[in-house]
Motif scaffolding. Structure first.
Motif, short mmCIF file in Angstrom:
data_model
loop_
_atom_site.label_atom_id
_atom_site.label_comp_id
_atom_site.label_asym_id
_atom_site.label_seq_id
_atom_site.Cartn_x
_atom_site.Cartn_y
_atom_site.Cartn_z
N SER A 42 0.81 -1.22 0.00
CA SER A 42 0.00 0.00 0.00
C SER A 42 0.84 1.26 0.00
CB SER A 42 -0.93 0.01 1.22
OG SER A 42 -1.76 -1.13 1.23
N GLY A 43 2.16 1.12 0.18
CA GLY A 43 3.04 2.28 0.18
C GLY A 43 4.04 2.22 1.31
N SER A 44 4.85 3.25 1.41
CA SER A 44 5.84 3.31 2.48
C SER A 44 5.12 3.39 3.83
CB SER A 44 6.74 4.52 2.31
OG SER A 44 5.99 5.72 2.52
N LEU A 45 5.87 3.09 4.90
CA LEU A 45 5.28 3.15 6.24
C LEU A 45 4.75 4.55 6.53
CD1 LEU A 45 4.67 1.75 8.92
CD2 LEU A 45 6.96 2.43 9.69
N GLY A 46 5.54 5.57 6.17
CA GLY A 46 5.10 6.95 6.41
C GLY A 46 3.84 7.29 5.65
N ALA A 47 3.76 6.81 4.40
CA ALA A 47 2.57 7.09 3.59
C ALA A 47 1.34 6.40 4.18
CB ALA A 47 2.79 6.64 2.15
N ARG A 48 1.52 5.18 4.68
CA ARG A 48 0.39 4.46 5.26
C ARG A 48 -0.07 5.10 6.57
NH1 ARG A 48 2.53 -1.38 5.81
NH2 ARG A 48 4.59 -0.49 5.35
N ILE A 49 0.89 5.61 7.34
CA ILE A 49 0.52 6.32 8.57
C ILE A 49 -0.26 7.58 8.24
CG2 ILE A 49 1.45 7.63 10.52
CD1 ILE A 49 3.65 5.49 10.74
N ARG A 50 0.18 8.31 7.23
CA ARG A 50 -0.55 9.53 6.83
C ARG A 50 -1.94 9.19 6.31
NH1 ARG A 50 4.63 10.73 4.97
NH2 ARG A 50 4.14 10.08 2.84
N GLU A 51 -2.04 8.10 5.57
CA GLU A 51 -3.34 7.68 5.02
C GLU A 51 -4.33 7.37 6.14
OE1 GLU A 51 -5.16 3.83 2.62
OE2 GLU A 51 -3.02 4.30 2.47
N SER A 52 -3.83 6.85 7.26
CA SER A 52 -4.70 6.45 8.36
C SER A 52 -4.55 7.40 9.55
CB SER A 52 -4.35 5.02 8.80
OG SER A 52 -2.98 4.91 9.12
N ARG A 53 -4.32 8.67 9.28
CA ARG A 53 -4.01 9.66 10.33
C ARG A 53 -5.15 9.84 11.34
NH1 ARG A 53 -5.61 11.97 5.82
NH2 ARG A 53 -7.08 13.72 5.84
N PRO B 107 -7.12 5.92 15.62
CA PRO B 107 -6.48 6.13 16.92
C PRO B 107 -5.17 5.36 17.12
CG PRO B 107 -8.83 5.80 17.20
CD PRO B 107 -8.53 5.50 15.77
N TYR B 108 -5.08 4.10 16.63
CA TYR B 108 -3.93 3.26 16.96
C TYR B 108 -3.29 2.67 15.71
CZ TYR B 108 -6.32 3.58 21.40
OH TYR B 108 -6.95 4.07 22.52
N HIS B 109 -1.98 2.88 15.59
CA HIS B 109 -1.18 2.28 14.53
C HIS B 109 -0.32 1.20 15.17
CE1 HIS B 109 -1.54 6.48 12.54
NE2 HIS B 109 -2.54 5.71 12.18
N VAL C 281 4.80 -5.58 19.49
CA VAL C 281 4.29 -4.61 18.53
C VAL C 281 4.72 -3.22 18.99
CG1 VAL C 281 2.08 -4.35 19.76
CG2 VAL C 281 2.20 -3.80 17.32
N ALA C 282 5.02 -2.36 18.04
CA ALA C 282 5.30 -0.95 18.33
C ALA C 282 4.01 -0.17 18.10
CB ALA C 282 6.41 -0.43 17.43
N VAL C 283 3.58 0.58 19.11
CA VAL C 283 2.31 1.30 19.03
C VAL C 283 2.58 2.78 18.79
CG1 VAL C 283 0.17 1.88 20.22
CG2 VAL C 283 1.25 -0.36 20.61
N ARG C 284 1.96 3.30 17.76
CA ARG C 284 2.01 4.74 17.48
C ARG C 284 0.59 5.28 17.61
NH1 ARG C 284 1.55 8.79 13.68
NH2 ARG C 284 3.35 10.17 13.40
N LEU C 285 0.42 6.31 18.43
CA LEU C 285 -0.90 6.88 18.64
C LEU C 285 -1.21 7.96 17.60
CD1 LEU C 285 -0.86 7.21 22.54
CD2 LEU C 285 -1.56 5.26 21.13
N ARG C 286 -2.47 8.21 17.41
CA ARG C 286 -2.90 9.19 16.41
C ARG C 286 -2.31 10.57 16.66
NH1 ARG C 286 -9.13 9.32 16.40
NH2 ARG C 286 -8.76 10.17 18.48
#
Length: 405
Positions: free
Chosen positions: A340-351, A354-356, A369-374
């Protein structure tokens, strides 16, 4: 704040179609999730507070609304009566006449009171096309309505309890109040002519507001036709005020419908009817949630609560297992794989999610798992089952915070 009419459509929450008609939006799948979340929440809150839920028809005979006073005092906002089998029926503008009849259908003792009756029901308002807009002014409303039948001595406590439920709901939804308004009658024939009734009901609501300690403004000309009310006001993206929640005291309709209960003396007594709506109409509540949060809903209301993000194809089996773990925990979750794209692009797509949940080689090897919050916070790697349990607890508690320490 954001304009919910634009953002709600961009996010795929609701839309309209000219073949359905103005002021009659339909809910898309993600919008239906938000709506269901609110409905489940308010029903659970009401059950815990001692309410009994009922269903009643969206139609009633014209005579019903003549008795309730709606036909004489509110007909400008009602749809015309329809001829049906020699009778005239009306799309209801309010649920209270139906609830009065449900109460009247059984005998009641003072020991049963207060009797709290709630319904998430459809109401219809003949709004002019010029005032319709998005979800805030619509022609079909799903109202979180309830009516409390109680003794005179119980009215203040019941109204205060409803006001407390409103405050609790607003905290759970993460929305703010613009102001509280004591809505009183004004001049003209819009209101039932019963000065003593108005004075008594107004004094009770003043007492409730004073006891609650919230600042409020008394405004004439904003009452319901049958009684004064507390209106909880919110503001939209351009600062326009509207009423979201209400608490009303009604001496009029119990008299009109001949409601009674048997007192300790064995005689018949007239109950008082407290009308209250905790989250108001579902449509207006969702509109305000969209504008207040910009689509970044509290986790318990978010259409998608978590995304699983494998860094590469090698982590995809672990991502599938984590996805299943989240799903079994009752979370709304999706995998966004490396294609679906780079990790950064996927994070931006799902901005707005709440939870990545990020899986790399190290996390996969250790079952973590590494948790990144919205909001941008990155949490240390942790066991996947701990992260899922923490997210589930936050959602189940309907907490506006993303991470409970």
């Amino acid at each position: 704040m954001h304009d919910h009419r634009k953002l709600g459509r961009e996010l795929g929450l609701f839309d309209t179609d000219p073949l359905i008609g103005a002021g009659l939006p339909y809910w898309l799948p993600d919008g239906a999730i938000v709506r269901h979340g609110l409905e489940e929440y308010i029903r659970a809150v009401e059950r815990e507070a001692g309410y009994q839920h009922v269903y009643s028809p969206a139609l009633g005979k014209r005579e019903l609304y003549e008795i309730s006073g709606h036909w004489a005092h509110y007909s400008d906002d009602m749809y015309p009566a329809m001829d049906l089998g020699g009778e005239q029926v009306v799309l209801r503008p309010s649920l209270c006449p139906h609830h009065a009849l449900i109460y009247r259908s059984r005998s009641h003792s003072y020991r049963e009171l207060p009797l709290r009756m709630a319904e998430l029901g459809a109401m219809y308002r003949s709004e002019l096309s010029g005032v319709l807009g998005g979800l805030t002014r619509v022609r079909c409303i799903q109202l979180n309505d309830a009516h409390i039948f109680c003794t005179l001595d119980q009215v203040a406590d019941e109204a205060a309890g409803a006001l407390a439920l409103i405050g609790s709901a607003y905290r759970a939804m993460g929305i703010s109040t613009e102001r509280y308004r004591l809505s009183l009658p004004g001049a003209g024939g819009k209101y039932v002519a019963a000065p003593e009734m108005w004075d008594h009901a107004g004094k009770i609501l003043r007492e409730v507001l004073d006891r609650s300690g919230v600042p409020y403004d008394a405004v004439e000309g904003e009452a319901a036709f049958y009684g004064p009310k507390i209106d909880v006001q919110v503001s939209d993206h351009v600062g326009r005020e509207s009423t979201l929640s209400t608490v009303q005291v009604d001496f009029y309709q119990p008299e009109q419908f001949g409601l009674h209960y048997i007192g300790p003396d064995g005689a018949k007594h007239r109950p008082v009817m407290v009308h209250r709506s905790i989250i108001g109409s579902v449509e207006r509540a969702v509109a305000h949630l969209i504008e207040q949060h910009g689509g970044a809903f509290p986790a318990w209301l978010a259409p998608l609560q978590a995304v699983v993000l494998p860094i590469s194809a090698a982590e995809e089996p672990a991502a599938a297992a984590l996805h299943e773990q989240c799903r079994r925990a009752g979370l709304r979750v999706r995998i966004l794989d490396a294609e679906s794209g780079s990790l950064g692009a996927r994070i931006r797509e799902s901005r707005l999610v709440p939870y990545h949940l990020i899986l790399g080689p190290a996390e996969t090897a250790n079952g973590g798992v590494a948790v990144r919050l919205r909001d941008g916070r990155r949490l240390p790697a942790q066991p996947a089952h701990d992260a899922v349990a923490r997210i589930r607890a936050t959602v189940e508690n309907r907490d506006t915070r993303l991470w409970l320490e």
